[in-house]
Design a protein around this motif. Structure first.
Motif, PDB file in Angstrom:
ATOM      1  N   LEU A  52       0.893  -1.276   0.123  1.00  0.00           N
ATOM      2  CA  LEU A  52      -0.021   0.154   0.056  1.00  0.00           C
ATOM      3  C   LEU A  52       0.904   1.294   0.027  1.00  0.00           C
ATOM      4  O   LEU A  52       0.628   2.211  -0.718  1.00  0.00           O
ATOM      5  N   ARG A  53       2.025   1.238   0.638  1.00  0.00           N
ATOM      6  CA  ARG A  53       2.751   2.333   0.761  1.00  0.00           C
ATOM      7  C   ARG A  53       3.301   2.680  -0.569  1.00  0.00           C
ATOM      8  O   ARG A  53       3.451   3.575  -1.036  1.00  0.00           O
ATOM      9  N   HIS A  54       3.823   1.565  -1.207  1.00  0.00           N
ATOM     10  CA  HIS A  54       4.609   1.793  -2.497  1.00  0.00           C
ATOM     11  C   HIS A  54       3.395   2.435  -3.369  1.00  0.00           C
ATOM     12  O   HIS A  54       3.743   3.092  -4.370  1.00  0.00           O
ATOM     13  N   ASP A  55       2.082   1.721  -3.275  1.00  0.00           N
ATOM     14  CA  ASP A  55       1.097   2.098  -4.230  1.00  0.00           C
ATOM     15  C   ASP A  55       1.007   3.461  -4.218  1.00  0.00           C
ATOM     16  O   ASP A  55       0.552   4.316  -5.450  1.00  0.00           O
ATOM     17  N   LEU A  56       0.738   4.033  -2.763  1.00  0.00           N
ATOM     18  CA  LEU A  56       0.450   5.567  -2.854  1.00  0.00           C
ATOM     19  C   LEU A  56       1.445   6.514  -3.230  1.00  0.00           C
ATOM     20  O   LEU A  56       1.136   7.635  -3.590  1.00  0.00           O
ATOM     21  N   ARG A  57       2.899   5.903  -2.917  1.00  0.00           N
ATOM     22  CA  ARG A  57       3.761   6.718  -3.330  1.00  0.00           C
ATOM     23  C   ARG A  57       4.157   7.103  -4.841  1.00  0.00           C
ATOM     24  O   ARG A  57       4.448   7.873  -5.330  1.00  0.00           O
ATOM     25  N   THR A  58       3.618   6.212  -5.632  1.00  0.00           N
ATOM     26  CA  THR A  58       3.535   6.254  -7.301  1.00  0.00           C
ATOM     27  C   THR A  58       2.953   7.528  -7.789  1.00  0.00           C
ATOM     28  O   THR A  58       3.552   8.379  -8.366  1.00  0.00           O
ATOM     29  N   PRO A  59       1.730   7.699  -7.218  1.00  0.00           N
ATOM     30  CA  PRO A  59       1.164   9.124  -7.711  1.00  0.00           C
ATOM     31  C   PRO A  59       1.549  10.216  -7.443  1.00  0.00           C
ATOM     32  O   PRO A  59       1.789  11.234  -7.814  1.00  0.00           O
ATOM     33  N   ILE A  60       2.191   9.851  -5.943  1.00  0.00           N
ATOM     34  CA  ILE A  60       2.654  11.302  -5.321  1.00  0.00           C
ATOM     35  C   ILE A  60       3.987  11.710  -6.003  1.00  0.00           C
ATOM     36  O   ILE A  60       4.048  12.832  -6.149  1.00  0.00           O
ATOM     37  N   ASN A  61       4.709  10.761  -6.168  1.00  0.00           N
ATOM     38  CA  ASN A  61       5.880  11.128  -7.068  1.00  0.00           C
ATOM     39  C   ASN A  61       5.711  11.894  -8.412  1.00  0.00           C
ATOM     40  O   ASN A  61       6.524  12.734  -8.814  1.00  0.00           O
ATOM     41  N   ALA A  62       4.539  11.205  -9.096  1.00  0.00           N
ATOM     42  CA  ALA A  62       4.169  11.867 -10.356  1.00  0.00           C
ATOM     43  C   ALA A  62       3.853  13.435 -10.221  1.00  0.00           C
ATOM     44  O   ALA A  62       4.063  14.232 -10.823  1.00  0.00           O
ATOM     45  N   ILE A  63       2.994  13.688  -9.114  1.00  0.00           N
ATOM     46  CA  ILE A  63       2.272  14.963  -8.759  1.00  0.00           C
ATOM     47  C   ILE A  63       3.746  15.871  -8.461  1.00  0.00           C
ATOM     48  O   ILE A  63       3.716  16.974  -9.087  1.00  0.00           O
ATOM     49  N   ILE A  64       4.532  15.300  -7.631  1.00  0.00           N
ATOM     50  CA  ILE A  64       6.014  16.215  -7.375  1.00  0.00           C
ATOM     51  C   ILE A  64       6.676  16.671  -8.412  1.00  0.00           C
ATOM     52  O   ILE A  64       7.148  17.844  -8.884  1.00  0.00           O
ATOM     53  N   GLY A  65       6.859  15.181  -9.503  1.00  0.00           N
ATOM     54  CA  GLY A  65       7.932  15.729 -10.622  1.00  0.00           C
ATOM     55  C   GLY A  65       7.098  16.653 -11.666  1.00  0.00           C
ATOM     56  O   GLY A  65       7.866  17.629 -11.924  1.00  0.00           O
ATOM     57  N   TYR A  66       5.875  16.402 -11.989  1.00  0.00           N
ATOM     58  CA  TYR A  66       5.446  17.581 -12.820  1.00  0.00           C
ATOM     59  C   TYR A  66       5.140  18.856 -12.179  1.00  0.00           C
ATOM     60  O   TYR A  66       5.245  19.648 -13.044  1.00  0.00           O
ATOM     61  N   SER A  67       4.801  18.660 -11.018  1.00  0.00           N
ATOM     62  CA  SER A  67       4.586  19.988 -10.633  1.00  0.00           C
ATOM     63  C   SER A  67       5.942  20.813 -10.419  1.00  0.00           C
ATOM     64  O   SER A  67       5.930  21.959 -10.856  1.00  0.00           O
ATOM     65  N   GLU A  68       6.931  20.200 -10.216  1.00  0.00           N
ATOM     66  CA  GLU A  68       8.327  20.926 -10.108  1.00  0.00           C
ATOM     67  C   GLU A  68       8.737  21.328 -11.683  1.00  0.00           C
ATOM     68  O   GLU A  68       9.389  22.302 -11.748  1.00  0.00           O
ATOM     69  N   LEU A  69       8.187  20.637 -12.638  1.00  0.00           N
ATOM     70  CA  LEU A  69       8.740  20.777 -13.919  1.00  0.00           C
ATOM     71  C   LEU A  69       7.937  22.116 -14.428  1.00  0.00           C
ATOM     72  O   LEU A  69       8.649  23.045 -15.021  1.00  0.00           O
TER      73      LEU A  69
END
Length: 511
Positions: free
Chosen positions: A81-98
């Motif tokens: 569950l921790r791994h599954d939740l981190r996947t969309p969070i990482n995408a949110i952080i990555g695209y937002s920083e770009l």
């Protein structure tokens, strides 16, 4: 019981943890919606494309957390569950920083601040996930804090507490549904809880039952051929006798518009089939308790109304109606100068020697009989009783409401009480009556045992005219005789009377 309690506690802990994760996720999704809308208005196509990817990831994250909240957290799956939740969070952080880096010089500062807020919220959410789901989290529980444990323990204690079966209230439930199987199921489920159940297979049949039967709770289906449940609900709530009966809609229709219409029309709840029997019983019990409290309230209100009516009756026996109205309107001091009124005094002739050997109870009965008759006559002639003084009766015509014909009313009243006195005593007793017309002060005096009274020289003269009168006749002053406007009035005999403080004055006698 122990296993059930542990299960409740574990699920409560899981729900508490998911609640702590859902808050930041909702915030991220909400702020990102604002970012996307602002970018669309500014016409930044490339930035908008990346922002939509962030919004999609934020919605995916929120949906995952909501889904986990509905199914519960399994301890063995925490790492997945921790791994599954981190996947969309990482995408949110990555695209937002770009977006922030590529368009830092072009985007408005408030919009950049919102983008960085999304990144910051994601960082906080990651830390929260690691704390409650990471490898260093306490493997014995999912509790994020001592508070979470207390909340879960409290819920577990409440849900596992057994209520006293003997204390349960039961009532008469009406179930309205056009499906025989649903009626039979409801009848059996509610009957097992001790409720009396009456069923109706249509809205019209249900209304007929309500006309003849006392019902405590109504269960209604929405989809019925003759009258749908919403229409039936409106009919019930529009009826003055039925509007306070709690109604629960039980239907297989899963339409939010139907739910909101039913609640707006006055339904207590909308339960979708299949309904859990425990939930059904809890809702019916809650409605029944509400109905019982409303019935108690109505009884209390009826008692209050009864006591108020009694108090009003007593008050009207003491004070004139216009004075009561003025008191209720907030007047503190009631005192009026009345320019013209006619005062009536009546006194029983030789009352004291007549009652010398009379039993006190008999004396009181006779006086009460006489003065009650005078009270009735005063009301008939529009004359206001002021008070009784021993065996004397005092009244006034033209107070508290003024009348142009107050002298005529007073004379008619005087003639009536003389006739009534002869009838009540078989002509064995007589009264003297005196009338005088003039100005008075009228008002309310006292706080304890207050009375409505009149004062002035007019009152004193009326009393003296009565005392110098003739038994069985009416003695009136020249002022009263002059006030009378009776056409062709005859039978007034002039008389010279000596009144204390006035000397010899002209008065009149009449029958």
């Amino acid at each position: 019981m122990i296993e059930a309690a542990n299960d409740i506690r574990e699920r409560a802990l899981a729900a508490r943890v998911i609640q702590r994760l859902a808050g930041p996720a909702e915030s991220i999704a909400g702020i990102q919606d604002i970012v996307c809308d602002e970018l669309a208005l500014l016409d930044f196509a490339e930035a908008s494309a990346d922002a939509e990817k962030v919004r999609s990831a934020a919605r995916e994250l929120l949906a995952m957390i909501v889904a986990v909240g509905e199914t519960g957290v399994v301890l063995s799956d925490r790492q997945r569950l921790r791994h599954d939740l981190r996947t969309p969070i990482n995408a949110i952080i990555g695209y937002s920083e770009l977006i922030a880096e590529d368009f830092e010089d072009d985007l408005p500062k408030p919009l950049l601040a919102d983008i960085r807020t999304v990144v910051g919220e994601c960082a906080l959410l990651l830390a929260q996930i690691d704390r409650v789901l990471g490898p260093e989290a306490d493997s014995a529980s999912l509790s994020g804090s001592a508070v979470d444990g207390l909340v879960a323990a409290s819920l577990e204690a409440t849900l596992t507490h057994e209520t006293d079966a003997e204390a349960r209230e039961t009532g008469h439930v009406l179930v309205i549904d056009d499906t025989h199987e649903n009626l039979d199921l409801m009848r059996r489920q509610l009957g097992r809880q001790g409720h009396a159940v009456t069923t109706a297979d249509s809205g019209a049949a249900g209304l007929k039952i309500l006309e003849t039967t006392e019902i405590d709770v109504i269960l209604v289906d929405v989809l019925m051929p003759d009258m749908n449940g919403i229409e039936l609900l409106s009919r019930i709530k529009d009826h003055p006798k039925w509007r306070y009966i709690p109604v629960v809609v039980v239907s297989g229709l899963k339409d939010m518009r139907a739910v909101t219409r039913c609640i707006a029309a006055g339904a207590e709840d909308y339960l979708q089939r299949p309904v859990d029997p425990v939930l059904l019983h809890a809702r019916v019990s809650s409605c029944l308790e509400k109905h019982r409290w409303h019935q108690r309230e109505l009884r209390y209100l009826a008692e209050i109304e009864y006591e108020r009516d009694r108090a009003d009756a007593l008050l009207h026996a003491v004070l004139p109606a216009p004075v009561i109205a003025r008191l209720r309107a907030g007047e503190k001091v009631i005192a009026d100068r009345v320019p013209s009124t006619t005062i009536i005094f009546a006194d029983i002739v030789d009352f004291t020697p007549w009652t010398a050997n009379m039993d006190p109870g008999e004396l009181l009965r006779r006086l009460t009989e006489i003065f009650l008759a005078f009270d009735d006559l005063a009301a008939q002639h529009g004359v206001e009783k002021i008070k009784t003084i021993g065996d004397a009766y005092m009244a006034a015509s033209g107070v508290p409401l003024p009348f142009d014909d107050h002298a005529e009313r007073a004379l008619s009243f005087a003639r009536a009480i003389i006739g009534e006195m002869g009838r009540l005593t078989d002509e064995q007793m007589a009264i003297r009556v005196g009338l005088h017309t003039g100005p008075v002060i009228a008002g309310l005096i006292g706080r304890s045992r207050f009375v409505y009274d009149v004062w002035g020289e007019t009152v004193n003269i009326a009393s003296r005219i009565e005392s110098t009168g003739v038994p069985g006749r009416i003695h009136l002053s020249a002022e009263t005789r002059q006030r009378l406007t009776l056409q062709g009035a005859t039978g007034f005999e002039p008389k010279q009377s000596h009144l204390k403080g006035l000397g010899d004055v002209k008065t009149y006698l009449t029958d």
